[in-house]
Enzyme design. Structure first.
Site, PDB file in Angstrom:
ATOM      1  N   GLN A   1       0.542   3.860  15.250  1.00 53.78           N
ATOM      2  CA  GLN A   1       0.283   2.648  14.467  1.00 53.78           C
ATOM      3  C   GLN A   1      -0.776   1.787  15.139  1.00 53.78           C
ATOM      4  O   GLN A   1      -1.763   1.375  14.515  1.00 53.78           O
ATOM      5  CB  GLN A   1       1.572   1.832  14.312  1.00 53.78           C
ATOM      6  CG  GLN A   1       2.607   2.423  13.381  1.00 53.78           C
ATOM      7  CD  GLN A   1       3.867   1.578  13.337  1.00 53.78           C
ATOM      8  OE1 GLN A   1       4.054   0.673  14.155  1.00 53.78           O
ATOM      9  NE2 GLN A   1       4.746   1.858  12.392  1.00 53.78           N
TER      10      GLN A   1
ATOM     11  N   CYS B   1      10.706  -6.031   6.769  1.00 57.45           N
ATOM     12  CA  CYS B   1      10.793  -5.174   7.947  1.00 57.45           C
ATOM     13  C   CYS B   1      12.272  -4.915   8.137  1.00 57.45           C
ATOM     14  O   CYS B   1      13.083  -5.851   8.054  1.00 57.45           O
ATOM     15  CB  CYS B   1      10.190  -5.844   9.177  1.00 57.45           C
ATOM     16  SG  CYS B   1      10.569  -4.977  10.711  1.00 57.45           S
ATOM     17  N   THR B   2      12.642  -3.672   8.378  1.00 52.77           N
ATOM     18  CA  THR B   2      14.062  -3.324   8.391  1.00 52.77           C
ATOM     19  C   THR B   2      14.830  -3.945   9.547  1.00 52.77           C
ATOM     20  O   THR B   2      16.057  -3.909   9.553  1.00 52.77           O
ATOM     21  CB  THR B   2      14.248  -1.793   8.405  1.00 52.77           C
ATOM     22  OG1 THR B   2      13.467  -1.213   9.451  1.00 52.77           O
ATOM     23  CG2 THR B   2      13.823  -1.200   7.069  1.00 52.77           C
ATOM     24  N   GLU B   3      14.114  -4.551  10.509  1.00 60.54           N
ATOM     25  CA  GLU B   3      14.809  -5.238  11.613  1.00 60.54           C
ATOM     26  C   GLU B   3      15.036  -6.725  11.371  1.00 60.54           C
ATOM     27  O   GLU B   3      15.876  -7.335  12.039  1.00 60.54           O
ATOM     28  CB  GLU B   3      14.026  -5.084  12.932  1.00 60.54           C
ATOM     29  CG  GLU B   3      14.193  -3.767  13.645  1.00 60.54           C
ATOM     30  CD  GLU B   3      13.398  -2.659  12.995  1.00 60.54           C
ATOM     31  OE1 GLU B   3      13.853  -1.501  13.041  1.00 60.54           O
ATOM     32  OE2 GLU B   3      12.318  -2.938  12.427  1.00 60.54           O
TER      33      GLU B   3
ATOM     34  N   THR C   1      12.174   2.460   7.049  1.00 64.28           N
ATOM     35  CA  THR C   1      11.227   1.499   7.590  1.00 64.28           C
ATOM     36  C   THR C   1      10.285   1.083   6.472  1.00 64.28           C
ATOM     37  O   THR C   1       9.964   1.908   5.608  1.00 64.28           O
ATOM     38  CB  THR C   1      10.401   2.088   8.756  1.00 64.28           C
ATOM     39  OG1 THR C   1       9.245   1.276   9.013  1.00 64.28           O
ATOM     40  CG2 THR C   1       9.926   3.493   8.441  1.00 64.28           C
TER      41      THR C   1
END
Length: 229
Positions: A52, A196-198, A83
């Site tokens: 990334q 964002c999955t977090e 994600t």
């Protein structure tokens, strides 16, 4: 019941949420001792993050496409990429498999439409917030997307990679996120996408007055419902 193929590990903290929510949703729908049929391929996030940061999206696509192919061979009926950011390469992955990928932004856009949202704030990695691969899935449905200013984009991105992906939750970071969301609300946002999955590990509906749309929960619930149709 269909078998769900999860590509996880980006980061593993949020993949835990996927596994939990999918099984809770299946149990709620079917009752008894039912749980989801899941195949999980968990990648090494350090490798993906390096690609990334270097702009090597083709290489990251190859890693995830290989994971998807293995899940298909193992019997998965559809793929969930756990994600938001890596949906940038979802079209490349889809070309390598014959089973469908359930797109996280499309699932989120559907929920936004059902709630009558016309303008929504988006928080996520700098890639998700500033590039079109994600936002276009929302705007194609007629919903306007707003993101933080440059300083806000940097702050959110730094917290994601330097704290949340490492399992670090700080009250100071939560307060800064709340301030950013409040500023976006003043700009007309009628809801906020935790893209964002977090982020859902840090911020929830109890923290802000704006309706919160946690993509991890939306995506996981969508997977469970598809598996039990």
């Amino acid at each position: 019941m269909k078998t769900i193929g999860l590509i996880g590990g980006m980061s593993w903290e949020s993949t835990v949420t996927y596994y939990q929510v999918i099984n809770e949703t299946v149990k709620e729908k079917l009752g008894g001792l039912h749980s989801a049929k899941i195949l999980l391929y968990s990648v090494d996030f350090a490798e993906i993050e390096e690609y990334q940061s270097q702009g090597e999206w083709k290489k990251s696509a190859e890693v995830l496409a290989s994971a998807a192919q293995n899940l298909e061979k193992a019997g998965a009926d559809f793929i969930i990429i756990c994600t938001n950011t890596m949906h940038k390469v979802a079209p490349d992955i889809q070309k390598k498999i014959s089973i469908p990928i359930v797109h996280i932004a499309e699932a989120t856009a559907s929920v936004l439409q059902s709630r009558g949202i016309r303008k929504v704030a988006l928080l996520g990695t700098k890639y998700t917030m500033t590039q079109d691969f994600y936002k276009n899935k929302i705007t194609e449905t007629g919903i306007e997307v707003v993101i933080p200013d440059d300083d806000g984009v940097k702050l959110v991105n730094d917290v994601i990679y330097n704290e949340l992906c490492l399992g670090i939750l700080k009250d100071d970071s939560k307060a800064k996120f709340v301030t950013i969301i409040s500023d976006l609300q003043k700009r007309g946002a009628e809801g906020v996408i935790l893209g964002c999955t977090e982020i859902g590990l840090l911020i929830g509906q109890a923290d802000v007055s704006l309706p919160v749309f946690d993509t991890t929960l939306i995506h996981a619930q969508k997977a469970a419902l598809l598996a039990t149709e």
